[in-house]
Design an enzyme around this catalytic site. Sequence first.
Site: not given
Ligand SMILES: *Cc1c(COP(=O)(O)O)cnc(C)c1O
Length: 364
Positions: A186
């Site tokens: 991210k």
């Molecule tokens: C990555 C993501 C999540 C979940 O995050 P995690 O930390 O992997 O649990 C939720 N919503 C979106 C749109 C994402 O891209």
Amino acid sequence: MKIPMVDLTEQYHRLKDQIDAGMREAMETAAFILGPNVQAFEKEAADYLGVKHAIGVGSGTDALHLALLSLGIKPGDEVITTPFTFIATAEAIKYVGATPVFVDINPATFNIDLAEVEKAITDKTRAVIPVHLFGQPVDMPALKSLCDTHKLHIVEDCAQSFGAHINGRQTGSFGDLGAFSFFPSKNLGCYGDGGLVSTNSDELAALVKQYRNHGSKIQYHHSLVGYTSRLDELQAVVLRAKLPLIDEFNDNRRRVDSLYRKHLAGTNVQTPAQDGTGKHVFHQYCCLHPERDKILEALRAQDIACAIYYPVPLHKQEVFADDCKNVSLPVTESVMQHCFALPVYPELTEDKIELIASVIKSAL
Ligand SMILES: *Cc1c(COP(=O)(O)O)cnc(C)c1O
């Protein structure tokens, strides 16, 4: 030249001394659960986001789940969201026993279509989860006024939008709560799983804190059934090192966008559209082209990574078959046949972008 979708090693090498020292100190101090780095990071993140409370949790998925729990969303309730997102957005709705209601998207921005949200509101609707998809903010002032009119809660899915803002106001500060992910790839990523809930409400913040820690406010006293979902102390060390650089990282993602536009000019590849609502932070670089498979094949042949986000919309996923009988969302279904993602990360250099563009040009 091999080009990955993301390269996480460069940021580590740049911040190595600080991260290594912080980790070593945390291990010597041995305050591993909700220790000083988590507490400091929560304060720093709240300041950055311009919210009263930032609560570190175990993942972005947990952030969504705990946010819905704190609002009291329960079986029988409907929650409106987009089908063009990662599965976690809708999983959280199922965790609390509510029903996800998927509505169609805007074909240019790929974000949820607010006119479709309005049409989907019933007397069972309790909340809306807008997703700032690929880092582009949803028009939150418009959604907020719609939700205020209908007395609906908003949980913003900010997993892809850390640092994105609308006229300086950060995503995650508009809804009742915001849910962020620090999954390694991210925009602000740690070295494992991590997440955060943002809110301006003292009451909701207290509930989220309780839910993340076995339902207790006072140790060994439990007034509700909670979970084990705390941001990890070692992950907080990484996040504290990176947070001061997030605007620089996001500026560099926008630099990558302008270079793709420059080098793909003259082709009929549709680079990401921006509707001017807010500052896009390009978590992913999703383009459209009628012959996307030809492009993907050519890139892969040159060892250039590329991907499809997302190959199957949520209303077509087996897991939601019962919730989505007869649901047809033509804009989403069409976009999913033509979208493809190119590498994007702050350190991606112009020579690599030029190479990617030239491979695409010769494939076409
Ligand atoms: C990555 C993501 C999540 C979940 O995050 P995690 O930390 O992997 O649990 C939720 N919503 C979106 C749109 C994402 O891209």
